[in-house]
Design a protein around this motif. Structure first.
Motif, PDB file in Angstrom:
ATOM      1  N   THR A  97       0.836  -1.212   0.000  1.00  0.00           N
ATOM      2  CA  THR A  97       0.000   0.000   0.000  1.00  0.00           C
ATOM      3  C   THR A  97       0.869   1.259   0.000  1.00  0.00           C
ATOM      4  OG1 THR A  97      -1.731  -1.249   1.119  1.00  0.00           O
ATOM      5  CG2 THR A  97      -1.909   1.138   1.256  1.00  0.00           C
ATOM      6  N   GLY A 116     -12.529   4.315   3.088  1.00  0.00           N
ATOM      7  CA  GLY A 116     -12.168   3.058   3.771  1.00  0.00           C
ATOM      8  C   GLY A 116     -10.833   3.231   4.471  1.00  0.00           C
ATOM      9  N   THR A 117     -10.773   4.167   5.394  1.00  0.00           N
ATOM     10  CA  THR A 117      -9.476   4.600   5.939  1.00  0.00           C
ATOM     11  C   THR A 117      -8.837   3.597   6.896  1.00  0.00           C
ATOM     12  OG1 THR A 117      -8.375   6.614   6.708  1.00  0.00           O
ATOM     13  CG2 THR A 117     -10.287   5.916   7.984  1.00  0.00           C
ATOM     14  N   GLY A 118      -9.638   2.729   7.540  1.00  0.00           N
ATOM     15  CA  GLY A 118      -9.059   1.706   8.435  1.00  0.00           C
ATOM     16  C   GLY A 118      -8.235   2.342   9.547  1.00  0.00           C
ATOM     17  N   ASP A 139     -14.984   5.646   6.932  1.00  0.00           N
ATOM     18  CA  ASP A 139     -15.059   4.192   7.045  1.00  0.00           C
ATOM     19  C   ASP A 139     -16.478   3.855   7.479  1.00  0.00           C
ATOM     20  OD1 ASP A 139     -12.456   2.023   7.238  1.00  0.00           O
ATOM     21  OD2 ASP A 139     -14.439   1.299   7.841  1.00  0.00           O
ATOM     22  N   PRO A 184     -11.951  -3.144   0.244  1.00  0.00           N
ATOM     23  CA  PRO A 184     -11.938  -4.614   0.314  1.00  0.00           C
ATOM     24  C   PRO A 184     -12.086  -5.181  -1.097  1.00  0.00           C
ATOM     25  CG  PRO A 184     -14.010  -3.725   1.195  1.00  0.00           C
ATOM     26  CD  PRO A 184     -13.149  -2.557   0.852  1.00  0.00           C
TER      27      PRO A 184
HETATM   28  C1  LIG Z   1      -8.628  -3.065   2.791  1.00  0.00           C
HETATM   29  S1  LIG Z   1      -9.143  -2.107   4.199  1.00  0.00           S
HETATM   30  C2  LIG Z   1      -8.044  -0.700   4.013  1.00  0.00           C
HETATM   31  C3  LIG Z   1      -7.724   0.001   5.288  1.00  0.00           C
HETATM   32  C4  LIG Z   1      -6.621   1.076   5.146  1.00  0.00           C
HETATM   33  N1  LIG Z   1      -7.026   2.107   4.234  1.00  0.00           N
HETATM   34  C5  LIG Z   1      -5.317   0.432   4.689  1.00  0.00           C
HETATM   35  O1  LIG Z   1      -4.968   0.613   3.512  1.00  0.00           O
HETATM   36  O2  LIG Z   1      -4.662  -0.256   5.480  1.00  0.00           O
HETATM   37  C6  LIG Z   1     -10.697  -1.504   3.619  1.00  0.00           C
HETATM   38  C7  LIG Z   1     -11.460  -0.591   4.569  1.00  0.00           C
HETATM   39  O3  LIG Z   1     -12.713  -0.258   3.945  1.00  0.00           O
HETATM   40  C8  LIG Z   1     -13.721  -0.229   4.930  1.00  0.00           C
HETATM   41  N2  LIG Z   1     -15.028  -0.429   4.286  1.00  0.00           N
HETATM   42  C9  LIG Z   1     -15.617  -1.583   3.915  1.00  0.00           C
HETATM   43  N3  LIG Z   1     -16.807  -1.348   3.354  1.00  0.00           N
HETATM   44  C10 LIG Z   1     -16.979   0.005   3.382  1.00  0.00           C
HETATM   45  C11 LIG Z   1     -18.031   0.869   2.944  1.00  0.00           C
HETATM   46  N4  LIG Z   1     -19.146   0.384   2.375  1.00  0.00           N
HETATM   47  N5  LIG Z   1     -17.869   2.198   3.110  1.00  0.00           N
HETATM   48  C12 LIG Z   1     -16.736   2.705   3.690  1.00  0.00           C
HETATM   49  N6  LIG Z   1     -15.722   1.924   4.122  1.00  0.00           N
HETATM   50  C13 LIG Z   1     -15.848   0.587   3.966  1.00  0.00           C
HETATM   51  C14 LIG Z   1     -13.329  -1.338   5.896  1.00  0.00           C
HETATM   52  O4  LIG Z   1     -13.941  -1.175   7.162  1.00  0.00           O
HETATM   53  C15 LIG Z   1     -11.806  -1.201   5.914  1.00  0.00           C
HETATM   54  O5  LIG Z   1     -11.374  -0.357   6.949  1.00  0.00           O
END
Ligand SMILES: C[S@@+](CC[C@H](N)C(=O)[O-])C[C@H]1O[C@@H](n2cnc3c(N)ncnc32)[C@H](O)[C@@H]1O
Length: 278
Positions: A97, A116-118, A139, A184
């Motif tokens: 990433t 989707g900031t996690g 998120d 995701p």
């Molecule tokens: C692959 S993780 C990435 C986290 C961080 N950005 C990273 O790169 O380590 C995807 C993120 O998208 C969030 N997510 C999933 N579905 C979502 C939605 N419908 N709207 C917003 N965020 C979402 C998840 O909760 C997760 O934190």
């Protein structure tokens, strides 16, 4: 017992449990239990390991043998030169990433949206690298947003970002000159093939859409023109086989300058695009 002896036993135990990278993981867990940074661990190995540190180390090695990720045992992960707090509620930030961060920082920006900031690792790295910029990190997971907030404070950028809960763009107004996302993207039928550390310990919501792996890209593409400033950039991380499908979604959504970028292993990893300037 000395650190050397404790380390030797731990490596054997992890190898017997089939843990890949047993020595690397044992060293990280020992340094954490002992309260030492990894770079000074070797110098301390001949010393006696204090009893409290030994107990923490043995418990964490037992958990690692059950394939609990190292980041969940230490609560931290290094990303783009900074240490981020990581919990079971957020994706463990991945080195690949960092390619997205590097590409994003290659051009200046004022206002950035991270979908989707996690843990916040992408957005916080971008704001730390662009001193005047402000950001929005969304998120759908309330627990993830709390972790991102802690990381923003720890890295001194909390005053320049907001972290609203939102289903992609649903509650996001305004326009951005940069939108980034690592959504995701694992298809449901690939989940069974993941390593146990990922499949059994990382949040399912962060890994898969429960479908073909493209659901998030469809939502991100559909809202891009309404949320990008003219000539604004969109950068998304992808799975290695998704470049053609994601590029097509972006083209159909009216974006241009679509390009695919590889990670350090040479795999397709990022798709970038731009809102037309006119
Ligand atoms: C692959 S993780 C990435 C986290 C961080 N950005 C990273 O790169 O380590 C995807 C993120 O998208 C969030 N997510 C999933 N579905 C979502 C939605 N419908 N709207 C917003 N965020 C979402 C998840 O909760 C997760 O934190």
């Amino acid at each position: 017992m000395t650190g050397t002896e404790a380390l030797r036993r731990a490596v054997l135990r992890l190898r017997e449990a089939g843990v890949p990278g047993a020595e690397r993981d044992a060293r990280r867990l020992l340094a954490h239990a002992w309260g030492l940074s990894s770079d000074v661990l070797t110098a301390h190995l001949p010393d006696a390991l204090p009893a409290p540190a030994r107990e923490v180390f043995e418990n964490s090695v037992a958990a690692r043998a059950r394939r609990v990720p190292v980041s969940h045992l230490t609560g931290r992960r290094e990303f783009w030169g900074r240490v981020f707090r990581v919990t079971p509620d957020v994706l463990d930030p991945r080195p690949e990433t960092e390619t997205l961060v590097e590409l994003a920082l290659a051009e200046p920006f004022n206002r950035v949206l991270d979908l989707g900031t996690g843990s916040g690792c992408i957005l916080i790295s971008l704001l730390a690298g662009q001193a005047e910029a402000t950001g929005v990190g969304t998120d759908i997971s309330p627990a993830a947003v709390l972790v991102a907030g802690e990381n923003a404070v720890a890295h001194g950028v909390a005053a320049r970002l907001v972290l609203p809960l939102s289903d992609w763009y649903a509650d996001i107004g305004g326009r951005f000159d940069l939108i980034v996302s690592n959504p995701p993207y694992i298809a449901e039928d690939e989940m069974a093939h993941l390593d146990p550390e990922v499949r059994d310990h990382e949040p399912r919501l962060a890994l898969t859409d429960g479908a073909d792996g493209l659901t998030a890209y469809k939502a991100i593409a559909a809202g891009a023109l309404d949320h990008l400033a003219p000539a604004g950039r969109l950068l998304v991380e992808i799975g290695a086989e998704q470049a053609a499908a994601v590029s097509r979604l972006f083209r159909e959504a009216g974006l241009d300058a679509i390009a695919v970028h590889t990670d350090l292993d040479g795999r397709d990893r990022i798709v970038s695009a731009r809102r037309p300037a006119g």
